[in-house]
Design a protein around this motif. Structure first.
Motif, PDB file in Angstrom:
ATOM      1  N   ASP A  16      40.465  42.553  42.273  1.00  0.00           N
ATOM      2  CA  ASP A  16      39.078  42.480  41.264  1.00  0.00           C
ATOM      3  C   ASP A  16      37.939  41.706  41.989  1.00  0.00           C
ATOM      4  N   TRP A  17      36.888  42.706  42.162  1.00  0.00           N
ATOM      5  CA  TRP A  17      35.718  42.212  43.065  1.00  0.00           C
ATOM      6  C   TRP A  17      34.853  41.270  42.335  1.00  0.00           C
ATOM      7  N   ARG A  18      35.026  41.359  40.818  1.00  0.00           N
ATOM      8  CA  ARG A  18      34.448  40.458  40.106  1.00  0.00           C
ATOM      9  C   ARG A  18      34.910  39.107  40.183  1.00  0.00           C
ATOM     10  N   GLN A  19      36.050  38.789  39.854  1.00  0.00           N
ATOM     11  CA  GLN A  19      36.770  37.732  40.224  1.00  0.00           C
ATOM     12  C   GLN A  19      36.460  37.166  41.550  1.00  0.00           C
ATOM     13  N   GLU A  20      36.634  38.008  42.607  1.00  0.00           N
ATOM     14  CA  GLU A  20      36.359  37.584  43.742  1.00  0.00           C
ATOM     15  C   GLU A  20      34.945  36.918  44.036  1.00  0.00           C
ATOM     16  N   GLY A  35      25.301  43.661  46.648  1.00  0.00           N
ATOM     17  CA  GLY A  35      24.454  43.134  45.722  1.00  0.00           C
ATOM     18  C   GLY A  35      25.633  42.088  44.656  1.00  0.00           C
ATOM     19  N   THR A  36      25.200  41.819  43.575  1.00  0.00           N
ATOM     20  CA  THR A  36      25.887  40.929  42.718  1.00  0.00           C
ATOM     21  C   THR A  36      26.556  41.838  41.590  1.00  0.00           C
ATOM     22  N   PRO A  37      27.501  41.414  40.976  1.00  0.00           N
ATOM     23  CA  PRO A  37      27.782  42.242  39.557  1.00  0.00           C
ATOM     24  C   PRO A  37      26.868  42.437  38.823  1.00  0.00           C
ATOM     25  N   MET A  38      25.889  41.551  38.551  1.00  0.00           N
ATOM     26  CA  MET A  38      24.708  41.578  37.547  1.00  0.00           C
ATOM     27  C   MET A  38      23.793  42.601  38.282  1.00  0.00           C
ATOM     28  N   ASP A  39      23.612  43.082  39.216  1.00  0.00           N
ATOM     29  CA  ASP A  39      22.597  43.846  39.778  1.00  0.00           C
ATOM     30  C   ASP A  39      22.995  45.314  39.621  1.00  0.00           C
ATOM     31  N   TYR A  43      31.477  47.050  41.875  1.00  0.00           N
ATOM     32  CA  TYR A  43      32.484  46.137  41.413  1.00  0.00           C
ATOM     33  C   TYR A  43      33.295  46.486  40.849  1.00  0.00           C
ATOM     34  N   ARG A  44      33.146  47.375  39.803  1.00  0.00           N
ATOM     35  CA  ARG A  44      34.283  48.207  38.824  1.00  0.00           C
ATOM     36  C   ARG A  44      35.014  49.313  39.560  1.00  0.00           C
ATOM     37  N   GLY A  64      35.467  50.006  42.806  1.00  0.00           N
ATOM     38  CA  GLY A  64      35.944  49.578  44.068  1.00  0.00           C
ATOM     39  C   GLY A  64      37.238  48.439  43.918  1.00  0.00           C
ATOM     40  N   SER A  65      37.197  48.242  42.599  1.00  0.00           N
ATOM     41  CA  SER A  65      38.394  47.083  42.189  1.00  0.00           C
ATOM     42  C   SER A  65      39.675  47.659  41.943  1.00  0.00           C
ATOM     43  N   PRO A  66      40.759  47.540  42.613  1.00  0.00           N
ATOM     44  CA  PRO A  66      42.152  48.194  42.445  1.00  0.00           C
ATOM     45  C   PRO A  66      42.568  48.086  41.012  1.00  0.00           C
ATOM     46  N   ILE A  67      42.212  46.736  40.523  1.00  0.00           N
ATOM     47  CA  ILE A  67      42.762  46.579  38.940  1.00  0.00           C
ATOM     48  C   ILE A  67      42.119  47.729  38.121  1.00  0.00           C
ATOM     49  N   THR A  68      41.181  48.239  38.421  1.00  0.00           N
ATOM     50  CA  THR A  68      40.424  49.401  37.603  1.00  0.00           C
ATOM     51  C   THR A  68      41.598  50.444  37.371  1.00  0.00           C
TER      52      THR A  68
END
Length: 170
Positions: free
Chosen positions: A58-62, A80-84, A91-92, A94-98
């Motif tokens: 999870d890129w966001r957790q990372e 960038g950041t998750p808020m960008d 972030y969503r 590219g995250s395997p958890i998705t």
């Protein structure tokens, strides 16, 4: 070309050589390999078993929780950041958890409880996503281990649970 496409092309190439038993294909990986393992089991369904060791899922957790300098690595990797708004979708997507809802492969998840590089919470997230859907899954936490166990007892334990899991599903 996505890295998973390269993995699958490699498997196809050795299948053509006649040296792959397609009924016994397993995928395992540690750290980035754990990321790729989780990505692969969420997108391909040829695996008899999988082992994810300290895998970033999870890129966001990372971005939010890693204490090992991964904030810059994450930001630089995704631009960038998750808020960008320009990078938030990465972030969503590219995250395997998705893609956890697509995972059907029996999966062993191993995480060090003191891992500051890939927080154990990512392993818990993957565990719950699979367990809640009835996918065969086991979570093994290694007490005091950082991003990989450093002492011989925990290394042997890591190797033993990995081999036991693979043997169970082959």
């Amino acid at each position: 070309v996505c890295s998973s496409d390269l993995v699958m092309a490699g498997i196809a190439a050795i299948e053509k050589m006649g040296i792959v038993d397609t009924s016994r294909i397993v995928v395992t990986g540690h750290s980035y390999g754990g990321y790729m393992t989780t990505w692969l089991i969420g997108h391909e369904h040829i695996w008899k078993a999988a082992v994810v060791g300290d895998g970033m899922v999870d890129w966001r957790q990372e971005y939010d929780q890693s204490a090992a300098g991964n904030l810059a690595w994450t930001r630089d990797s995704l631009g960038g950041t998750p808020m960008d708004p320009a990078s938030a979708e990465l972030y969503r997507s590219g995250s395997p958890i998705t893609y956890a809802s697509q995972i059907t492969t029996p999966t062993l998840i191993i995480s060090g409880t003191a891992d500051e590089t890939v927080p154990a919470t990512e392993s818990y997230e993957l565990y719950h996503a699979l367990h809640d859907r009835g996918v065969p899954v086991r979570f093994v936490a290694i007490p005091g281990a950082h991003h990989f166990p450093s002492d011989p007892v925990h290394i042997e334990g890591y190797d033993r649970v990995t081999l036991d899991w693979v043997e169970r599903y082959l």
